[in-house]
Design a protein around this motif. Structure first.
Motif, PDB file in Angstrom:
ATOM      1  N   THR A  28       0.850  -1.186   0.000  1.00  0.00           N
ATOM      2  CA  THR A  28       0.000   0.000   0.000  1.00  0.00           C
ATOM      3  C   THR A  28       0.888   1.239   0.000  1.00  0.00           C
ATOM      4  N   SER A  29       0.273   2.417  -0.107  1.00  0.00           N
ATOM      5  CA  SER A  29       1.032   3.663  -0.132  1.00  0.00           C
ATOM      6  C   SER A  29       1.861   3.875   1.128  1.00  0.00           C
ATOM      7  N   ASN A  30       1.424   3.272   2.238  1.00  0.00           N
ATOM      8  CA  ASN A  30       2.203   3.408   3.488  1.00  0.00           C
ATOM      9  C   ASN A  30       3.119   2.211   3.738  1.00  0.00           C
ATOM     10  N   GLY A  31       3.326   1.399   2.692  1.00  0.00           N
ATOM     11  CA  GLY A  31       4.336   0.342   2.757  1.00  0.00           C
ATOM     12  C   GLY A  31       3.890  -0.979   3.342  1.00  0.00           C
ATOM     13  N   LYS A  32       2.604  -1.127   3.679  1.00  0.00           N
ATOM     14  CA  LYS A  32       2.127  -2.387   4.270  1.00  0.00           C
ATOM     15  C   LYS A  32       1.801  -3.406   3.174  1.00  0.00           C
ATOM     16  N   ALA A  33       2.044  -4.684   3.497  1.00  0.00           N
ATOM     17  CA  ALA A  33       1.842  -5.753   2.520  1.00  0.00           C
ATOM     18  C   ALA A  33       0.379  -6.101   2.358  1.00  0.00           C
ATOM     19  N   MET A  34      -0.055  -6.208   1.102  1.00  0.00           N
ATOM     20  CA  MET A  34      -1.378  -6.734   0.796  1.00  0.00           C
ATOM     21  C   MET A  34      -1.242  -7.694  -0.378  1.00  0.00           C
ATOM     22  N   TYR A  35      -2.303  -8.472  -0.631  1.00  0.00           N
ATOM     23  CA  TYR A  35      -2.179  -9.547  -1.605  1.00  0.00           C
ATOM     24  C   TYR A  35      -3.415  -9.622  -2.505  1.00  0.00           C
ATOM     25  N   PHE A  36      -3.186 -10.187  -3.692  1.00  0.00           N
ATOM     26  CA  PHE A  36      -4.270 -10.576  -4.589  1.00  0.00           C
ATOM     27  C   PHE A  36      -4.127 -12.075  -4.809  1.00  0.00           C
ATOM     28  N   GLY A  37      -5.203 -12.809  -4.581  1.00  0.00           N
ATOM     29  CA  GLY A  37      -5.155 -14.259  -4.731  1.00  0.00           C
ATOM     30  C   GLY A  37      -5.975 -14.732  -5.923  1.00  0.00           C
ATOM     31  N   THR A  38      -5.555 -15.848  -6.507  1.00  0.00           N
ATOM     32  CA  THR A  38      -6.304 -16.481  -7.588  1.00  0.00           C
ATOM     33  C   THR A  38      -6.517 -17.945  -7.202  1.00  0.00           C
ATOM     34  N   PHE A  39      -7.777 -18.360  -7.189  1.00  0.00           N
ATOM     35  CA  PHE A  39      -8.147 -19.721  -6.785  1.00  0.00           C
ATOM     36  C   PHE A  39      -9.010 -20.352  -7.876  1.00  0.00           C
ATOM     37  N   LEU A  40      -9.161 -21.673  -7.807  1.00  0.00           N
ATOM     38  CA  LEU A  40     -10.147 -22.401  -8.618  1.00  0.00           C
ATOM     39  C   LEU A  40     -11.218 -22.959  -7.702  1.00  0.00           C
ATOM     40  N   ASP A  41     -12.484 -22.856  -8.150  1.00  0.00           N
ATOM     41  CA  ASP A  41     -13.550 -23.483  -7.356  1.00  0.00           C
ATOM     42  C   ASP A  41     -13.695 -24.949  -7.769  1.00  0.00           C
ATOM     43  N   ARG A  42     -14.692 -25.628  -7.234  1.00  0.00           N
ATOM     44  CA  ARG A  42     -14.860 -27.058  -7.510  1.00  0.00           C
ATOM     45  C   ARG A  42     -15.188 -27.334  -8.976  1.00  0.00           C
ATOM     46  N   ASP A  43     -15.736 -26.331  -9.660  1.00  0.00           N
ATOM     47  CA  ASP A  43     -16.063 -26.505 -11.078  1.00  0.00           C
ATOM     48  C   ASP A  43     -14.870 -26.186 -11.976  1.00  0.00           C
ATOM     49  N   GLY A  44     -13.804 -25.641 -11.375  1.00  0.00           N
ATOM     50  CA  GLY A  44     -12.629 -25.285 -12.164  1.00  0.00           C
ATOM     51  C   GLY A  44     -12.639 -23.853 -12.657  1.00  0.00           C
ATOM     52  N   ASP A  45     -13.550 -23.026 -12.142  1.00  0.00           N
ATOM     53  CA  ASP A  45     -13.613 -21.618 -12.537  1.00  0.00           C
ATOM     54  C   ASP A  45     -12.825 -20.758 -11.545  1.00  0.00           C
ATOM     55  N   PHE A  46     -12.419 -19.574 -12.016  1.00  0.00           N
ATOM     56  CA  PHE A  46     -11.555 -18.710 -11.213  1.00  0.00           C
ATOM     57  C   PHE A  46     -12.318 -17.943 -10.135  1.00  0.00           C
ATOM     58  N   ILE A  47     -11.667 -17.831  -8.979  1.00  0.00           N
ATOM     59  CA  ILE A  47     -12.109 -16.945  -7.898  1.00  0.00           C
ATOM     60  C   ILE A  47     -10.957 -15.971  -7.653  1.00  0.00           C
ATOM     61  N   ASP A  48     -11.250 -14.688  -7.687  1.00  0.00           N
ATOM     62  CA  ASP A  48     -10.220 -13.665  -7.455  1.00  0.00           C
ATOM     63  C   ASP A  48     -10.475 -12.995  -6.113  1.00  0.00           C
ATOM     64  N   THR A  49      -9.416 -12.868  -5.323  1.00  0.00           N
ATOM     65  CA  THR A  49      -9.569 -12.325  -3.972  1.00  0.00           C
ATOM     66  C   THR A  49      -8.632 -11.150  -3.728  1.00  0.00           C
ATOM     67  N   VAL A  50      -9.047 -10.273  -2.796  1.00  0.00           N
ATOM     68  CA  VAL A  50      -8.230  -9.140  -2.353  1.00  0.00           C
ATOM     69  C   VAL A  50      -8.026  -9.290  -0.847  1.00  0.00           C
ATOM     70  N   HIS A  51      -6.766  -9.145  -0.414  1.00  0.00           N
ATOM     71  CA  HIS A  51      -6.430  -9.310   1.007  1.00  0.00           C
ATOM     72  C   HIS A  51      -5.753  -8.030   1.485  1.00  0.00           C
ATOM     73  N   PHE A  52      -6.513  -7.166   2.141  1.00  0.00           N
ATOM     74  CA  PHE A  52      -5.953  -5.909   2.636  1.00  0.00           C
ATOM     75  C   PHE A  52      -5.050  -6.176   3.851  1.00  0.00           C
ATOM     76  N   PRO A  53      -4.139  -5.252   4.158  1.00  0.00           N
ATOM     77  CA  PRO A  53      -3.096  -5.519   5.164  1.00  0.00           C
ATOM     78  C   PRO A  53      -3.539  -6.156   6.475  1.00  0.00           C
ATOM     79  N   PRO A  54      -4.589  -5.656   7.163  1.00  0.00           N
ATOM     80  CA  PRO A  54      -4.946  -6.283   8.450  1.00  0.00           C
ATOM     81  C   PRO A  54      -5.342  -7.752   8.299  1.00  0.00           C
ATOM     82  N   ILE A  55      -6.129  -8.044   7.261  1.00  0.00           N
ATOM     83  CA  ILE A  55      -6.572  -9.423   7.019  1.00  0.00           C
ATOM     84  C   ILE A  55      -5.395 -10.278   6.559  1.00  0.00           C
TER      85      ILE A  55
END
Length: 990
Positions: free
Chosen positions: A911-938
């Motif tokens: 982030t702008s204040n230097g804290k780590a955050m993440y973007f995740g990419t997963f597959l569901d049971r059908d094989g389709d994509f799930i996109d996630t956002v993980h902000f610093p506290p989480i």
């Protein structure tokens, strides 16, 4: 007065930059100094270029050493001598078995200075001298009469600036010797006194021997070096045909011949563009450059090699007609001046991508076809974290302490003294050259011998390589030929071959029919719905989401998206603005009228590198030359140069003079500065888009074959596992390697994919070769005994094949096969099998009736392939079945959902204040994509814990038709105990 000065290009020895060395010389009232780095000429050209700024006369040479042991110094009398010294030094750099001799070879246009201790029993030649250090003065009176005073010169070495720099030198020497600082021998160090002194101080030291001062001044006075940095004439190979007029007539002829291939009915605009470009190419002296590229690519086509000409060279219609590029600059209104203009001082270059399997042959062709050729070096510098590790070892810190320092999670004031020194000196040497590497693809083809400019070394690549980098090459007027490799082209080439083999009944694919691809409805569907896994440049999560947001289904939209995705555009905030204006015509009215007029195609948003030139020229009223300097300066290579800073100031002055609001000017400058170094030239984006279309066509019509080609070319953005999953999603049946069917690479028969032996961990290439040669020679294997009889193999190697179920054709359980193999193969065989007249009969042992389950197979696959071939959700310890799927998420916008996903990839950012955050990419049971956002506290509370299936809870967000989950909580679900080591094996239906 100084004939032995080192910069930090005396790797892991010196500590002074070339610029700082000149500044020190100037500050100490010196008029002439000699740069003699240790076994290198890396800094020489920069040293000469900068010397006039400090009123210093430069002299060039080399300090020839074996390790830290100085043998002699050679100084160049002139450019010819410099070239000869470079050739001499290169003989040792090309052959590491050769040691620097104790006495120098005679080189006519050079001077040689030996250290004083070599005075004994050696008669100096006409061009040779003895160097007298201050510590040697007391011994002068004992010098043998054979050495006359006119042969003596001052030898005061300069390697560091001050005491701290000397300490740094000792640390560098310890790193180089891979030893503790406390155990570094004195013989591997310089002297603390090897620092620069003023001319007066030096004269005072040698006051009793005025002839030494006179001899040294005379020696330096007889040395002159001169290089032209004006760029008036390129220093590349001047002609292609040995005649400039003939060169131009050939270029003109080839250009107009290309019309038939590229344009069915060329209009006036095409002819006008050709005439304009040919005129500028001739004026700038780049005719041979185009012809040499044409020759290289003519050879490539003769060998059937795929290639892509990209970069700003795609802005040239001459390049398009010569088939150097495949982008029509007239269709896209590409700005030729981005590539070459009369005011551009720096040389242009073409970036030519080849398949990774073909690049080395192209390089070899260039070295054979053209003389005065070399690869370009890169300076690999000390990075902070790596420096911490190196210095930590030098100071003797334990690994655990070094790890803490490397991570950076410490309070400096609470560290012990040694740890503080590690951090302090790691910062100090950060950016120092550490070792020479090879540029990704840069090749020089010079008019003069390469050694005219510097020495060359011989890395494992097998081609002579300069000791200077591309920036220095450009400074001296040598523009590089970029011969690059990428696996995307390998995928396309292999896919075409696989389709041809798998579908002999179908018409051959014309992979260069880009006009047809642009109108193809299947490709439009893949683009618009971001279903481009495996496709060049459009498969990453970020690109997948951008395509959804833009709803791109056409070539021009993809060209823009290829540059919009670059980090600088996003950083400037203009990616979002571009999306808003792309989707909402009303929003386009917010653009500044001047910017909208300059860039109507991108709605007044700077997207391409050309936009920097246009904005600087039309908005900032800079000349084309100044605008190009600004654009180049933004790349970072020249940002600190005075000429760039002057242009930056001129931009602001011009805007102020024309009455533009200061806030607007500051905002425009912020946008330029934030993205210009990362954005693509429009022609570059267009070239990438062409390759994307080629891969999209193959994916649209031959998805299984294309996925096989992807697997065989090292994949792409994702892991092998995802491309196997993608093949399954298109109807493929994926089989583990089979002893009678598989090859080293993956193959496809109909819709069945057999993974290659090369995917098996720890299976040796020699084993694979034996299997394939024997099978080709004598047919398929009929049983395990038949295999053991025909292939010499260790028990460890055959165990790998049995565990992956490669002998499943025998219909015998693999546990039983393992027993048989252990009983019939010795643990260690001392020799290859000897062919005998009679077949060896193996004793048939009665083995226990054993069974293996599909779950055991899955864990064997995990061990040997790195992933299971079954559905990973089947491995959960609790067969929990969450009904939520990716396809349901659009119905739950702004609501909290729980969903399970198999982790594919993670992107870390800050982030702008230097804290780590993440973007995740997963597959569901059908094989389709799930996109996630993980902000610093989480992200801190619920970290990723490696590969596996995660239970995700979060809020469903939608922006521009793109769905994300803002994670609230997340934990990895447990999988079953490895049944191979469990007392309770489980059965499962796969």
């Amino acid at each position: 007065m100084y004939i032995n000065c080192h910069t930090y290009y005396s790797l892991r020895y010196g500590t002074i930059s070339p610029k700082d060395l000149l500044a020190l010389a100037n500050a100490n009232n010196l008029q002439t100094i000699a740069l003699t780095d240790i076994n290198t000429t890396s800094a020489c050209l920069s040293f000469v270029r900068l010397s006039s700024e400090y009123n210093i006369k430069p002299v060039l040479g080399v300090d020839f050493r074996n390790g830290a042991q100085q043998e002699f110094i050679m100084l160049a009398k002139n450019n010819k001598g410099y070239q000869q010294i470079n050739t001499y030094l290169s003989t040792f750099l090309h052959d590491k078995a050769l040691k620097i001799p104790k006495y120098a070879k005679f080189i006519k246009d050079s001077f040689v200075i030996y250290p004083f201790e070599k005075a004994k029993n050696y008669k100096l030649k006409k061009n040779e001298y003895l160097g007298v250090k201050p510590k040697d003065l007391n011994s002068l009176k004992f010098l043998e009469r054979t050495h006359k005073r006119e042969k003596l010169v001052i030898l005061h070495t300069v390697s560091f600036q001050n005491k701290k720099a000397f300490n740094t030198h000792r640390l560098l020497r310890a790193i180089d010797n891979n030893t503790l600082l406390s155990k570094l021998p004195l013989s591997e160090q310089g002297c603390e006194t090897d620092q620069i002194l003023s001319a007066d101080t030096l004269k005072t030291i040698y006051a009793d021997y005025p002839e030494l001062i006179e001899n040294t001044q005379k020696l330096l006075g007889n040395c002159t070096i001169d290089f032209d940095f004006s760029h008036k004439v390129p220093n590349n190979q001047r002609t292609y045909t040995n005649n400039e007029n003939l060169d131009y007539r050939l270029l003109e002829k080839l250009t107009y011949q290309g019309l038939e291939y590229r344009y069915k009915n060329p209009n006036k605009a095409v002819y006008k563009r050709i005439e304009k470009e040919l005129n500028i190419i001739k004026q700038k002296g780049f005719v041979s450059y185009f012809l040499i590229n044409w020759k290289i690519l003519k050879y490539a086509r003769s060998k059937g090699y795929f290639y892509v000409g990209r970069g700003s060279g795609a802005n040239s219609i001459v390049a398009y007609l010569l088939r150097i590029t495949d982008v029509d600059p007239v269709e896209l209104d590409l700005y030729f001046e981005r590539f070459i203009n009369l005011y551009r001082k720096n040389p242009p270059d073409f970036d030519i991508d080849f398949s990774w399997t073909d690049r080395d042959d192209i390089t070899e062709f260039i070295f054979k076809r053209f003389k005065n050729t070399a690869l370009i070096a890169v300076y690999n510098t000390f990075k902070f974290k790596a420096s911490v590790r190196e210095l930590g070892k030098v100071f003797g810190l334990p690994k655990s302490e070094i790890d803490v320092l490397t991570i950076g999670e410490f309070n400096f004031n609470r560290l012990d003294r040694l740890s503080q020194l590690v951090i302090t000196y790691s910062k100090y040497i950060q950016g120092f050259p550490n070792y020479l590497g090879i540029h990704a693809g840069g090749i020089l083809i010079s008019e003069k011998p390469i050694h005219y400019y510097g020495a060359t070394f011989f890395p494992p690549k097998g081609f002579a390589t300069t000791q200077f980098d591309m920036v220095v090459a450009e400074d001296i007027g040598l523009y590089k030929f970029d011969i690059l490799s990428q696996r995307g082209l390998g995928k396309i080439k292999d896919a075409v071959e696989i389709v041809k083999h798998n579908h002999p009944e179908k018409e051959a694919i014309d992979i260069h029919d880009i006009k047809r691809f642009k109108e193809d409805q299947r490709i439009k569907y893949l683009l618009k719905n971001a279903k481009a896994i495996g496709c060049f440049y459009v498969e990453s999560p970020a690109m997948r989401m951008l395509l959804k947001k833009l709803q791109v289904d056409n070539y021009l939209g993809l060209v823009a998206a290829s540059s919009v995705i670059r980090p600088g555009v996003a950083k400037s905030g203009m990616m979002r603005e571009y999306i808003l204006r792309y989707r909402n015509p009303e929003r386009r009215k917010d653009a500044h009228p001047v910017l909208l007029d300059i860039m109507p195609e991108t709605y007044g948003v700077m997207v391409y590198q050309e936009d920097v030139i246009k904005v600087a020229h039309y908005f900032g009223k800079l000349s084309l030359g100044e605008s190009d300097m600004l654009r180049r300066g933004m790349s970072g290579k020249f940002r600190s140069r005075d000429e760039f800073l002057k242009v930056k100031q001129q931009f602001f002055n011009n805007c102020k003079a024309s009455g533009k609001p200061a806030t607007l000017v500051a905002e425009i400058w912020r946008q330029i500065e934030s993205f210009a170094g990362y954005a693509f030239a429009k022609g570059h984006s267009a070239s990438y888009a062409v390759e994307s279309y080629q891969s999209l066509f193959l994916k649209a019509y031959y998805p299984i074959e294309y996925m096989v080609a992807t697997l065989n070319n090292g994949g792409g953005f994702y892991s092998v596992e995802l491309y196997i999953h993608e093949a399954r999603m298109h109807g493929a049946i994926v089989e583990a390697p089979c002893i009678n069917t598989s090859k080293n690479k993956t193959i496809v028969i109909g819709k069945t994919i057999y993974l290659g032996f090369g995917f098996l961990r720890d299976l040796e290439s020699n084993t694979i070769k034996k299997i394939l040669v024997e099978r080709e020679k004598n047919g398929i294997f009929k049983s395990l005994d038949n295999f053991i009889d025909r292939v010499f193999i260790s028990i460890d190697q055959i165990s790998i094949l049995i565990k992956i179920n490669a002998f499943r054709f025998t219909k015998i359980n693999k546990r039983e096969l393992l027993w048989q193999a252990h009983l019939k193969i010795k643990k260690e065989s001392l020799q290859e099998k000897i062919i005998t007249l009679f077949k060896t009969e193996y004793i048939s042992y009665k083995t226990p009736e054993l069974k293996s389950t599909e779950l055991e197979n899955a864990f064997d696959q995990l061990e040997l392939l790195g992933f299971p071939l079954c559905n990973p959700f089947k491995l959960l310890i609790k067969p929990q079945y969450n009904n939520s799927r990716a396809k349901h998420l659009p119905f739950y916008k702004n609501k909290i959902v729980a969903i399970e996903g198999y982790l594919i990839t993670v992107k870390k950012t800050r982030t702008s204040n230097g804290k780590a955050m993440y973007f995740g990419t997963f597959l569901d049971r059908d094989g389709d994509f799930i996109d996630t956002v993980h902000f610093p506290p989480i992200a801190a509370k619920y970290p990723f814990r490696g590969k596996g299936i995660y239970a995700i809870t979060g809020k469903v967000l939608e922006e521009f038709d793109c769905i994300n989950i803002e994670v609230i909580s997340m934990h990895r679900l447990a999988i079953i105990e490895d049944p191979r080591y469990s007392d309770k094996p489980k059965l499962i239906k796969m």
